[in-house]
Structure formats: structure tokens, C-alpha cells
Design a protein around this motif. Structure first.
Motif, short mmCIF file in Angstrom:
data_model
loop_
_atom_site.label_atom_id
_atom_site.label_comp_id
_atom_site.label_asym_id
_atom_site.label_seq_id
_atom_site.Cartn_x
_atom_site.Cartn_y
_atom_site.Cartn_z
N LEU A 60 0.83 -1.20 0.00
CA LEU A 60 0.00 0.00 0.00
C LEU A 60 0.87 1.26 0.00
CD1 LEU A 60 -2.86 1.24 0.20
CD2 LEU A 60 -2.60 1.14 2.70
N GLY A 61 1.95 1.23 0.79
CA GLY A 61 2.86 2.36 0.78
C GLY A 61 3.48 2.58 -0.59
N LEU A 62 3.75 1.50 -1.28
CA LEU A 62 4.34 1.59 -2.62
C LEU A 62 3.30 2.03 -3.65
CD1 LEU A 62 6.51 -1.61 -2.31
CD2 LEU A 62 7.34 0.73 -2.40
N VAL A 63 2.04 1.70 -3.43
CA VAL A 63 0.98 2.26 -4.28
C VAL A 63 0.96 3.78 -4.11
CG1 VAL A 63 -1.51 2.40 -4.64
CG2 VAL A 63 -0.43 0.18 -4.30
N GLY A 64 1.15 4.23 -2.87
CA GLY A 64 1.25 5.66 -2.64
C GLY A 64 2.41 6.28 -3.39
N MET A 65 3.54 5.59 -3.43
CA MET A 65 4.69 6.07 -4.20
C MET A 65 4.35 6.17 -5.67
SD MET A 65 7.97 4.15 -2.47
CE MET A 65 9.06 4.87 -3.69
N LEU A 66 3.65 5.17 -6.19
CA LEU A 66 3.25 5.19 -7.60
C LEU A 66 2.35 6.39 -7.88
CD1 LEU A 66 2.92 4.01 -10.44
CD2 LEU A 66 1.15 2.50 -9.52
N CYS A 67 1.37 6.62 -7.01
CA CYS A 67 0.48 7.76 -7.20
C CYS A 67 1.25 9.08 -7.11
CB CYS A 67 -0.64 7.73 -6.15
SG CYS A 67 -1.76 6.32 -6.30
N GLY A 68 2.17 9.15 -6.15
CA GLY A 68 2.98 10.36 -6.02
C GLY A 68 3.81 10.63 -7.25
N SER A 69 4.37 9.56 -7.83
CA SER A 69 5.17 9.72 -9.04
C SER A 69 4.32 10.20 -10.22
CB SER A 69 5.85 8.39 -9.41
OG SER A 69 6.73 7.98 -8.39
N ILE A 386 5.18 -1.58 -10.42
CA ILE A 386 4.41 -2.84 -10.34
C ILE A 386 5.22 -3.86 -9.56
CG2 ILE A 386 3.45 -4.74 -11.69
CD1 ILE A 386 2.98 -2.71 -13.95
N GLY A 387 6.51 -3.96 -9.88
CA GLY A 387 7.38 -4.89 -9.15
C GLY A 387 7.53 -4.49 -7.70
N ALA A 388 7.67 -3.17 -7.43
CA ALA A 388 7.80 -2.71 -6.05
C ALA A 388 6.56 -3.04 -5.23
CB ALA A 388 8.08 -1.20 -6.04
N ILE A 389 5.39 -2.87 -5.84
CA ILE A 389 4.13 -3.14 -5.14
C ILE A 389 3.95 -4.63 -4.89
CG2 ILE A 389 1.61 -3.06 -5.40
CD1 ILE A 389 2.10 -0.39 -6.98
N VAL A 390 4.32 -5.44 -5.87
CA VAL A 390 4.16 -6.89 -5.74
C VAL A 390 5.19 -7.48 -4.78
CG1 VAL A 390 4.37 -9.08 -7.01
CG2 VAL A 390 3.09 -7.17 -7.99
N GLY A 391 6.39 -6.88 -4.72
CA GLY A 391 7.50 -7.46 -3.97
C GLY A 391 7.20 -7.84 -2.53
N PRO A 392 6.66 -6.92 -1.69
CA PRO A 392 6.38 -7.29 -0.30
C PRO A 392 5.35 -8.40 -0.16
CG PRO A 392 6.50 -4.90 -0.53
CD PRO A 392 6.50 -5.47 -1.93
N THR A 393 4.29 -8.36 -0.99
CA THR A 393 3.28 -9.42 -0.93
C THR A 393 3.86 -10.74 -1.42
OG1 THR A 393 1.55 -7.77 -1.31
CG2 THR A 393 0.96 -10.07 -1.68
N TYR A 394 4.67 -10.69 -2.45
CA TYR A 394 5.36 -11.88 -2.97
C TYR A 394 6.25 -12.48 -1.87
CZ TYR A 394 8.85 -14.39 -5.90
OH TYR A 394 9.70 -15.31 -6.45
#
Length: 448
Positions: A60-69, A386-394
Motif C-alpha cells: 500500500l505504501g508503494l501504491v502511494g509512491m506510484l500515485c505520487g510519481s 508494479i514490481g515494487a508493489i508486488v514485492g512485499p506481498t510476494y
């Protein structure tokens, strides 16, 4: 503007890279604090955190990074790069304080998303400012030095967690993340606005004044191009994204996106779960967090050394080296060697994760022509999220049980290996495309 490259600077050339480095160090503290405090989050009474929910909040934090970018460009139009820089630092610093004061895991998760928004806006802004204000002949080295900020921040987050987590809990680790708020008034007072941003908005006199103060070369000279008057205007406007797929660059662009996904999946997945993986393997709380400190240190040293070598060998060769180093280190780590060897392997994996991504940014910036450089880097990082968001869940799939080290090491070695294989097939530079020149303007027999 022909004399801009000969002006004597009145402001220190170190001002912009130092401020950007400090901000990215704070950025890294925020990012790595999460992975360093995962054992504390899982043990927090009444919060009900599980490996699956902890991985989801990291994503979720990385989704925030994506939105911020994604919104950074629009915000730049409204605020300018200097104000966006300051606003991003303020947002993630206050969000870190919110994480430290959160009464529940759900509130904590909301503040992690807000912190991601700030980080997502800061990174491209800091890279753009550093690249613009760096001397062209030292740009790669200066950018490499500035990009050690995130791993240095990771080292500080790891050290804070080792010192505080066992006795004081994770809240104080996050509370310290508000300290970078002190950087905001300094940046607003001292950080110059981007001359390129000012020129794009017709504020040429202001841009010239800042360029003169920092001894910046003329816009074309900074990239080794002819003066603007010598470059014929294009026949029509071309979409910024479309420029990444014309002139034979399409396959390479898609390959760069795949490589970035692999790189960020490995980086964010491993940095999130490394302390908990080592905790599951039987190490104490402080010792397990210390592995993240070693990981960050490997990223710092690796980035500095690789950035220097990239000046001579090219960024692609060092990206391949980083992916190979990560793959081999993780494969050997799966054999569960003695602790001393594990420390060395984790440091090498740090270079393979953090160092590889920094060098990949350098490669992408050098691959595209000047007019598409920002777009190419922005889209590579955006798709790579996409990879950053998937990484922690993976990674959450492999952290349980006594075989966590083996399963996790093999799991993260796979995307590193895939990244190396794809990167090996990409060209070192963009295809050379002949420039069409009207025959009337070229003497017979002339060479283009």
C-alpha cells in the motif's frame, strides 16, 4: 544565452546535490524503517498484524509512491520543482510522525500510504534537480553519490531499530522520521528553482540569473548538442510517451520496463522481509535487524564503486554485474552458510538490489535522447512500481516456517536472474537513426 557556459558561479556547486542527498536520506529512512520494524509490528499487542497484512501494507505504501510519481508532473506545473521538493519532504515527515502515534494497524496503514505519496513526488524531483545542476563532465559520479542517500537512510533506520526496537518499540523509530521536517524551510530558502522549468514557462530572465549564479552551461551545451538555432524544428508535435517507441526504441523500452519491474521487486521485497526472514531463521531481534543495516551498507559502497566504473565501462555492464551479484549471493544464501558468510552475502545482495537500481536509472537516462530523457525515466520507474508493489506481498509467501531463508533466497533470486537475462539482450545505446536533411541544404557528395 551563448555566454552561459562561461559565466563564473557565485553559488556553491554542492548546494543542490547536498540538499537532494539529505532529502533522499530521509526518504531512505522512511522506506527501510518499515522493513526494520516488521518484527515489532507482528508482535504489537492488539494490532493483529500477520505476515499477509504486513506485506499488504508495505505494498500500500508503494501504491502511494506510484500515485505520487504519477501526479508529480502536474504538481510541478502548479508548484515548481523547488516547492514540490519541500512539500514532498514535509508530507512524508509528518506521515512518519503519524505512524509513530497511530493507535491501530489500520491508521498506521493510512499514514504509510501518505508517506508513499511524499516519497513518490520527491525521488524524480531530486534526480531531475541533481542532474540539471551537476557539471556535465561529472554528472554520473555526482548523481551516483546523491543516490547513496536512500541506502544511507536505510542504514540509519536499521541502526535506530537495533538500538530502540527491543526496549522502546517501533513507535519511536517512526517518530524520529519527523526530524527531516527541519529541511523544509532550508530548502525553501536556499534551493534554487530549475532553470529548465522556468524557461519552459517563459521566465527566461529568471532562469538566466539562476544559471549564471551556479555556472550552468547553456541548455544545449549541457548535453553536447548544437545551439538551439542550429536544430531544425520538428514538423509536428509528438506525444512524449510515443517518443519512447519510435526510431527503433520500442523493443528496448519494453525490455527496460521488464528489467525495472524485476529490479524493484527484488529490492523492495527483500528489504521489507529481510529482518523477519533472519528472525525466523533463529537470530535475535537486534541481530535480525542488523542484517538490514549490512544490506544498506552494501548498497552504499556498491553504488559508489559502480558509479565510478560506469564512467568507463558503461551503466549496462554494471547493471548486469549487479543482477548477477544478487542472483549468486541469494543462491548461496539458500545453502545456509555460517553467520560470517551470511553477512558478506547480504552485503553483496545489497549492492545487487540498491546498486543495480541506481545504475539502471543511469542507463535509462543515457539511453534516451535529451528530449525524451525525463519521460523515459519516469515511465520506467512508473511501470517498475508494479514490481515494487508486488514485492512485499510476494515475499510474504515465503517468510513462514523453518525454511524461510531457503525459500525466500530462492524466490528473490528468480526475478534477479530474469532481470539479468533481459538486460543482457538490450542495446547499450539507442539505435542510430539517420537524420533526414533537405538535399538543397547539403552540397553534392557531402556526408551527413
Amino acid at each position: 544565452m551563448d555566454n552561459l557556459d562561461s559565466r563564473t558561479p557565485s553559488r556553491s556547486a554542492l548546494l543542490v546535490p547536498v540538499l537532494c542527498w539529505l532529502a533522499l536520506t530521509a526518504d531512505g529512512y522512511d522506506l527501510f524503517a518499515y522493513g526494520a520494524t516488521v518484527p515489532g509490528l507482528l508482535a504489537a499487542p492488539g494490532w493483529g498484524a500477520t505476515p499477509a497484512s504486513v506485506g499488504a501494507v508495505a505494498s500500500l505504501g508503494l501504491v502511494g509512491m506510484l500515485c505520487g510519481s504519477l501526479v508529480a508532473g502536474t504538481l510541478t506545473d502548479l508548484l515548481g520543482r523547488r516547492r514540490l521538493f519541500a512539500a514532498s519532504v514535509a508530507l512524508f515527515s509528518l506521515a512518519m510522525l503519524g505512524c509513530g502515534l497511530a493507535p491501530s494497524f489500520a491508521v498506521f496503514a493510512a499514514f504509510r500510504f501518505l508517506a508513499g505519496l511524499g516519497i513518490g513526488g520527491l525521488l524524480p524531483t531530486a534526480i531531475a534537480l541533481t542532474s540539471e545542476f551537476a557539471a556535465p563532465q561529472h554528472r554520473s559520479r555526482i548523481l551516483g553519490a546523491v543516490l547513496t542517500g536512500p541506502p544511507v537512510g536505510g542504514l540509519l533506520a536499521s541502526a535506530a531499530s537495533v538500538a530502540l526496537l527491543a526496549e522502546h518499540g517501533f513507535q519511536l523509530v517512526y517518530g524520529l522520521g519527523v526530524i527531516p521536517l527541519l529541511l523544509v524551510p532550508v530548502a525553501l530558502r536556499l534551493l534554487p528553482e530549475s532553470p529548465a522549468y522556468l524557461r519552459a514557462r517563459g521566465r527566461t530572465a529568471e532562469a538566466d540569473e539562476i544559471a549564471a549564479a551556479f555556472g550552468l552551461p547553456a541548455p544545449a551545451a549541457a548535453f553536447g548538442l548544437p545551439a538551439p538555432a542550429a536544430v531544425p524544428a520538428p514538423a509536428g508535435r509528438r506525444s512524449p510517451v510515443r517518443t519512447l517507441f519510435v526510431d527503433g526504441m520500442g523493443p528496448a523500452t519494453l525490455g527496460i520496463w521488464v528489467v525495472t519491474i524485476c529490479s524493484l521487486l527484488t529490492l523492495f521485497g527483500l528489504s521489507t522481509w529481510l529482518p523477519q526472514i533472519m528472525r525466523t531463521a533463529g537470530y535475535g531481534l537486534s541481530s535480525s535487524v542488523a542484517f538490514l543495516l549490512v544490506y544498506s551498507a552494501g548498497g552504499i559502497v556498491g553504488t559508489l564503486v559502480a558509479a565510478h566504473l560506469a564512467q568507463r565501462l558503461g551503466a549496462k555492464a554494471l547493471v548486469l554485474t549487479g543482477f548477477a551479484a544478487a542472483t549468486i549471493a541469494l543462491a548461496v544464501l539458500a545453502a545456509q552458510p555460517p553467520t560470517g558468510v551470511v553477512l558478506v552475502l547480504v552485503a553483496v545482495a545489497g549492492f545487487g538490489g540498491l546498486g543495480t537500481q541506481n545504475l539502471l536509472n543511469d542507463h535509462v537516462a543515457g539511453f534516451y535522447p535529451a528530449g525524451a530523457r525525463a519521460t523515459g525515466l519516469g515511465w520506467a520507474l512508473g511501470v517498475g512500481r508494479i514490481g515494487a508493489i508486488v514485492g512485499p506481498t510476494y515475499g510474504a509467501l515465503f517468510v513462514g516456517g523453518g525454511s524461510a531463508v531457503v525459500a525466500s533466497a530462492v524466490a528473490f533470486a528468480v526475478p534477479a536472474l530474469l532481470g539479468a537475462l533481459v538486460m543482457s539482450r538490450l542495446p547499450r545505446s539507442r539505435p542510430e537513426v539517420p537524420v533526414a536533411v533537405p538535399t538543397a541544404s547539403v552540397p553534392t557528395g557531402g556526408a551527413a
